[in-house]
Design a protein around this motif. Structure first.
Motif, PDB file in Angstrom:
ATOM      1  N   THR A 218       0.813  -1.223   0.000  1.00  0.00           N
ATOM      2  CA  THR A 218       0.000   0.000   0.000  1.00  0.00           C
ATOM      3  C   THR A 218       0.846   1.274   0.000  1.00  0.00           C
ATOM      4  O   THR A 218       0.303   2.367  -0.077  1.00  0.00           O
ATOM      5  N   TRP A 219       2.189   1.117   0.074  1.00  0.00           N
ATOM      6  CA  TRP A 219       3.083   2.265   0.241  1.00  0.00           C
ATOM      7  C   TRP A 219       3.985   2.484  -0.978  1.00  0.00           C
ATOM      8  O   TRP A 219       4.467   1.531  -1.578  1.00  0.00           O
ATOM      9  N   ALA A 220       4.280   3.752  -1.248  1.00  0.00           N
ATOM     10  CA  ALA A 220       5.322   4.119  -2.205  1.00  0.00           C
ATOM     11  C   ALA A 220       6.676   3.936  -1.520  1.00  0.00           C
ATOM     12  O   ALA A 220       6.775   4.011  -0.288  1.00  0.00           O
ATOM     13  N   GLU A 221       7.707   3.711  -2.293  1.00  0.00           N
ATOM     14  CA  GLU A 221       9.058   3.501  -1.740  1.00  0.00           C
ATOM     15  C   GLU A 221       9.511   4.669  -0.869  1.00  0.00           C
ATOM     16  O   GLU A 221      10.191   4.484   0.130  1.00  0.00           O
TER      17      GLU A 221
ATOM     18  N   TRP B 200       5.150   7.948   7.191  1.00  0.00           N
ATOM     19  CA  TRP B 200       4.040   7.523   8.044  1.00  0.00           C
ATOM     20  C   TRP B 200       4.209   8.134   9.419  1.00  0.00           C
ATOM     21  O   TRP B 200       5.263   7.998  10.049  1.00  0.00           O
ATOM     22  N   THR B 201       3.154   8.803   9.902  1.00  0.00           N
ATOM     23  CA  THR B 201       3.171   9.438  11.213  1.00  0.00           C
ATOM     24  C   THR B 201       1.928   9.001  11.979  1.00  0.00           C
ATOM     25  O   THR B 201       0.834   8.983  11.429  1.00  0.00           O
ATOM     26  N   ILE B 202       2.123   8.655  13.259  1.00  0.00           N
ATOM     27  CA  ILE B 202       1.000   8.353  14.153  1.00  0.00           C
ATOM     28  C   ILE B 202       1.175   9.237  15.373  1.00  0.00           C
ATOM     29  O   ILE B 202       2.104   9.040  16.163  1.00  0.00           O
ATOM     30  N   GLY B 203       0.282  10.216  15.511  1.00  0.00           N
ATOM     31  CA  GLY B 203       0.372  11.138  16.644  1.00  0.00           C
ATOM     32  C   GLY B 203       1.738  11.786  16.691  1.00  0.00           C
ATOM     33  O   GLY B 203       2.320  12.123  15.668  1.00  0.00           O
TER      34      GLY B 203
ATOM     35  N   GLY C 205      10.300   6.154   4.350  1.00  0.00           N
ATOM     36  CA  GLY C 205      10.732   5.103   3.434  1.00  0.00           C
ATOM     37  C   GLY C 205      10.017   3.808   3.760  1.00  0.00           C
ATOM     38  O   GLY C 205       9.725   3.505   4.914  1.00  0.00           O
ATOM     39  N   VAL C 206       9.714   3.036   2.723  1.00  0.00           N
ATOM     40  CA  VAL C 206       8.897   1.833   2.916  1.00  0.00           C
ATOM     41  C   VAL C 206       9.538   0.821   3.852  1.00  0.00           C
ATOM     42  O   VAL C 206       8.843   0.175   4.633  1.00  0.00           O
ATOM     43  N   ASP C 207      10.866   0.682   3.836  1.00  0.00           N
ATOM     44  CA  ASP C 207      11.505  -0.277   4.738  1.00  0.00           C
ATOM     45  C   ASP C 207      11.331   0.129   6.205  1.00  0.00           C
ATOM     46  O   ASP C 207      11.037  -0.715   7.057  1.00  0.00           O
ATOM     47  N   ASP C 208      11.492   1.415   6.501  1.00  0.00           N
ATOM     48  CA  ASP C 208      11.288   1.915   7.855  1.00  0.00           C
ATOM     49  C   ASP C 208       9.817   1.787   8.252  1.00  0.00           C
ATOM     50  O   ASP C 208       9.505   1.427   9.393  1.00  0.00           O
ATOM     51  N   ILE C 209       8.914   2.058   7.333  1.00  0.00           N
ATOM     52  CA  ILE C 209       7.480   1.940   7.602  1.00  0.00           C
ATOM     53  C   ILE C 209       7.121   0.496   7.946  1.00  0.00           C
ATOM     54  O   ILE C 209       6.422   0.229   8.920  1.00  0.00           O
TER      55      ILE C 209
ATOM     56  N   VAL D  24      -1.001   4.262  -4.241  1.00  0.00           N
ATOM     57  CA  VAL D  24      -0.226   3.928  -3.043  1.00  0.00           C
ATOM     58  C   VAL D  24      -0.056   5.194  -2.206  1.00  0.00           C
ATOM     59  O   VAL D  24      -0.052   6.303  -2.730  1.00  0.00           O
ATOM     60  N   PHE D  25       0.098   4.983  -0.901  1.00  0.00           N
ATOM     61  CA  PHE D  25       0.308   6.118  -0.004  1.00  0.00           C
ATOM     62  C   PHE D  25       1.711   6.687  -0.190  1.00  0.00           C
ATOM     63  O   PHE D  25       2.692   5.949  -0.203  1.00  0.00           O
ATOM     64  N   THR D  26       1.795   8.014  -0.271  1.00  0.00           N
ATOM     65  CA  THR D  26       3.082   8.696  -0.211  1.00  0.00           C
ATOM     66  C   THR D  26       3.249   9.343   1.160  1.00  0.00           C
ATOM     67  O   THR D  26       4.366   9.590   1.603  1.00  0.00           O
TER      68      THR D  26
END
Length: 155
Positions: free
Chosen positions: A41-44, A48-51, A58-62, A128-130
């Motif tokens: 679902t993600w772009a490379e 991504w942020t939560i609160g 980057g997709v690997d970190d996500i 995909v999400f950026t």
């Protein structure tokens, strides 16, 4: 309506359906703990942020962050209610109202209502999400009752 108007309307509806599908695949993958589906679902180069506690770039970190947040849960579910979708060429924005509940590891509990600010990009196959940012509207970490059940394989 002219043929061009019909084609434009149809194209927009297809794009909106694809954006909705990306949101639904995200919620389904998160609920099931399906790392491969979540990653898709993600772009490379996504973010991504939560609160104020979670930020991954980057997709690997996500994906690594997702595993850390999801793997030890006895139970997790995300409900996503689609908000308005704005499309401009190969980019889209949307906002989702979410409810999540989780238990584990151990005696930790998590329930929230949040709203997302999402940016998406058209890829070769789908949208995909950026960028995906969850902002809490309500957060509760007090214990709750109930039993957790694993989904059967293939369900």
């Amino acid at each position: 309506m002219t043929t061009a108007h019909v084609e434009n309307a149809l194209s927009r509806l297809v794009d909106e359906a694809s954006v909705r599908d990306t949101v639904a695949r995200f919620a389904d993958a998160a609920t099931r703990g399906d790392v491969a589906r979540f990653r898709a679902t993600w772009a490379e180069d996504a973010e991504w942020t939560i609160g104020e506690r979670v930020h991954a770039v980057g997709v690997d970190d996500i994906v690594s962050t997702f595993r850390r947040l999801r793997d030890e849960r006895d139970f997790f579910v995300q409900f996503a209610v689609q908000g308005p979708i704005e499309i401009s060429g190969d980019e889209a924005t949307t906002s989702i109202l979410c409810h999540e509940a989780a238990r584990g590891p151990g005696e930790t509990y998590y329930r929230n209502h949040s709203v997302t600010a999402d940016r998406l990009r058209r890829s070769e196959k789908e949208w995909v999400f950026t960028s995906r940012s969850f902002q809490y509207l309500w957060l509760d970490t007090s214990p709750f009752t109930g039993d957790a059940f694993k989904l059967p394989a293939g369900f």
